[in-house]
Design a protein around this motif. Structure first.
Motif, PDB file in Angstrom:
ATOM      1  N   THR A 141       0.836  -1.209   0.000  1.00  9.47           N
ATOM      2  CA  THR A 141       0.000   0.000   0.000  1.00  9.47           C
ATOM      3  C   THR A 141       0.865   1.250   0.000  1.00  9.47           C
ATOM      4  O   THR A 141       0.612   2.196  -0.761  1.00  9.47           O
ATOM      5  N   GLN A 144       2.631   1.807  -3.312  1.00 13.86           N
ATOM      6  CA  GLN A 144       1.730   2.401  -4.298  1.00 13.86           C
ATOM      7  C   GLN A 144       1.564   3.903  -4.054  1.00 13.86           C
ATOM      8  O   GLN A 144       1.509   4.696  -4.995  1.00 13.86           O
ATOM      9  N   LYS A 145       1.484   4.278  -2.779  1.00 12.61           N
ATOM     10  CA  LYS A 145       1.326   5.697  -2.449  1.00 12.61           C
ATOM     11  C   LYS A 145       2.559   6.497  -2.869  1.00 12.61           C
ATOM     12  O   LYS A 145       2.440   7.584  -3.459  1.00 12.61           O
ATOM     13  N   THR A 147       4.799   5.628  -5.160  1.00 12.82           N
ATOM     14  CA  THR A 147       4.905   5.599  -6.619  1.00 12.82           C
ATOM     15  C   THR A 147       3.893   6.535  -7.274  1.00 12.82           C
ATOM     16  O   THR A 147       4.195   7.187  -8.283  1.00 12.82           O
ATOM     17  N   SER A 148       2.704   6.624  -6.689  1.00 10.21           N
ATOM     18  CA  SER A 148       1.640   7.425  -7.308  1.00 10.21           C
ATOM     19  C   SER A 148       1.931   8.922  -7.248  1.00 10.21           C
ATOM     20  O   SER A 148       1.316   9.695  -7.994  1.00 10.21           O
ATOM     21  N   LYS A 150       4.428  10.411  -8.339  1.00  9.84           N
ATOM     22  CA  LYS A 150       4.959  10.817  -9.640  1.00  9.84           C
ATOM     23  C   LYS A 150       3.856  10.966 -10.677  1.00  9.84           C
ATOM     24  O   LYS A 150       3.995  11.701 -11.652  1.00  9.84           O
ATOM     25  N   ASP A 151       2.733  10.267 -10.465  1.00  8.91           N
ATOM     26  CA  ASP A 151       1.610  10.379 -11.394  1.00  8.91           C
ATOM     27  C   ASP A 151       0.834  11.682 -11.189  1.00  8.91           C
ATOM     28  O   ASP A 151       0.194  12.179 -12.112  1.00  8.91           O
ATOM     29  N   ASP A 152       0.877  12.197  -9.965  1.00 14.52           N
ATOM     30  CA  ASP A 152       0.237  13.487  -9.671  1.00 14.52           C
ATOM     31  C   ASP A 152       1.312  14.552  -9.865  1.00 14.52           C
ATOM     32  O   ASP A 152       2.096  14.833  -8.964  1.00 14.52           O
ATOM     33  N   TYR A 156       4.201  15.998  -7.408  1.00 10.74           N
ATOM     34  CA  TYR A 156       5.580  15.622  -7.746  1.00 10.74           C
ATOM     35  C   TYR A 156       6.460  16.857  -7.905  1.00 10.74           C
ATOM     36  O   TYR A 156       7.584  16.909  -7.389  1.00 10.74           O
TER      37      TYR A 156
END
Length: 428
Positions: A141, A144-145, A147-148, A150-152, A156
């Motif tokens: 969990t 994932q937090k 890593t995510s 970089k998606d935002d 980021y």
């Protein structure tokens, strides 16, 4: 702003903050564990905040614990980790229905406090180790937090701005930890860290609601007291050793929209006399839709999809966020910097100052209308060592003059300009 009726008690291993209030239909309980930001252990701390709320010795799996909370009329439990200046704070929150509103008068609050205490002090453990399956699941969990982020791209870019701006300071540390630490964290090593943390961290417990003060003090002593330990008020502050040249960084990622984020040093902290004027300054500069950044960068020149600012109260940072087309980078940067020049020279009206003051006060009142928001206000004060009644805070904001705002603007120093742009775009 020490709100009237808040009572603070130094207890055995913790500080208790009680606010009896008939304003809320529920009782809010928040426990905050504070430690200086350090690279060593920050990933463990982030992971522990997830692991602890999954199982206790009495409720040894997620389903059992959730069922126990549901049976207490849907009592909610959550946790998170944040940075307050250069300290790492883990917050555990519980919201409980007020038993005075129930027809059968069950001792719901005490049962909830028992579960809260078990979450903090009696987690599921076997042979001096956390449950391995829980730890592995929460690792996933947290991974994932992390890593995510970089998606935002906005989050980021903000993280990368702080990475560069505070490179040699604890504040640059990532609150969710680091992926490279996971390989060395086991259920056993995590439990070892937890045992040290739960005894060492400064613990503050807040209880707000329609409650009996003496009863709450008795129950809190029963469920939150800790053995005497070596914890002490280790609130830490570090500053850049020397003033440096403005740092300008362009980094390239596949992004649809360029992220232009700018960092300033305010040289003003929560609790200092200029702090009220800083709040008004930020409202005028970029804190509200009527601000200079919004009106000039976004509305007048249509250079940004968004443009705003916020400040970090305990570290003394002012951060500007904007989303721009890569081709507009230089123009947008110039106009943003010009808004700061305008603030320094007093290019704003007395009416705008008054409007910003009312907006700041309204925002503060909205925060304090919410129990968790009110607790954050209390906690900010305690960290700064500066406490005053809410009415005095409002009065100090109302007393801010245009000259005060100009003085604040001239204290603020540009530190870092960061631009995240696409491979094809660039800063032309």
């Amino acid at each position: 702003m020490k709100i009237s009726k808040e009572k603070v008690y130094d207890k055995n291993g913790y500080r208790l903050h009680i606010l009896p209030s008939k304003k809320y239909k529920t009782v809010s309980i928040v426990a905050k564990l504070k430690s200086p930001l350090k690279r060593e252990g920050i990933t463990e701390r982030a992971l522990i905040s997830h692991v602890l709320q999954k199982a206790t010795q009495k409720h040894p799996d997620v389903r059992s614990l959730q069922s126990a909370l549901e049976n207490l009329y849907g009592t909610g439990l959550s946790s998170d980790g944040t940075k307050k200046g250069e300290n790492h704070v883990l917050s555990f929150r519980m919201e409980v229905v007020n038993e005075t509103y129930l027809t059968n008068q069950e001792p719901i609050l005490e049962q909830a406090l028992q579960i809260f205490s078990d979450v903090l002090f009696d987690p599921k453990v076997d042979q001096d180790s956390f449950d391995e399956s829980i730890v592995n699941r929460e690792k996933q969990t947290l991974e994932q937090k992390i890593t995510s982020i970089k998606d935002d791209k906005m989050s980021y870019a903000n993280m990368r701005l702080i990475d560069h701006m505070c490179e040699s300071e604890p504040y640059a540390l990532h609150v969710h930890g680091y992926l490279e630490d996971f390989k060395d964290i086991t259920a056993k090593t995590l439990y070892d860290y937890y045992r040290s943390m739960i005894n060492r961290d400064l613990l503050d417990v807040y209880i707000i609601g329609d409650i009996d003060e003496s009863e709450m003090e008795h129950l809190a002593d029963q469920y939150f007291s800790r053995p005497s330990s070596d914890n002490s008020d280790d609130h830490q502050v570090s500053e850049p050793s020397t003033k440096r040249e403005v740092n300008e960084i362009v980094e390239r990622e596949e992004v649809n929209q360029g992220k232009l984020h700018i960092g300033y040093r305010t040289n003003i902290k929560f609790g200092e006399s200029d702090y009220f004027a800083l709040q008004v300054f930020n409202g005028l500069f970029g804190g509200f839709p009527s601000s200079k950044l919004f009106m000039n960068v976004r509305e007048k020149h249509s250079l940004a999809y968004y443009a705003a600012s916020r400040f970090e109260s305990h570290k003394g940072l002012l951060l500007v966020f904007s989303g721009v087309d890569p081709k507009d980078y230089k123009q947008a940067k110039t106009i943003i910097l010009e808004q700061m020049d305008a603030m320094e020279s007093g290019d704003f009206t007395l009416d705008q100052v008054e409007e910003s003051k009312e907006q700041v006060i309204n925002q503060l009142q909205e925060t304090m209308d919410n129990a968790n928001g009110l607790i954050e206000v209390f906690y900010h004060q305690m960290l700064s060592g500066k406490e005053m009644p809410a009415a005095d805070i409002m009065d100090n904001i109302r007393k801010v003059t245009k000259e005060d705002v100009i003085n604040v603007a001239n204290k603020i120093e540009l530190d870092t300009i960061y631009f995240l742009t696409s491979q094809e775009g660039g800063e032309e």
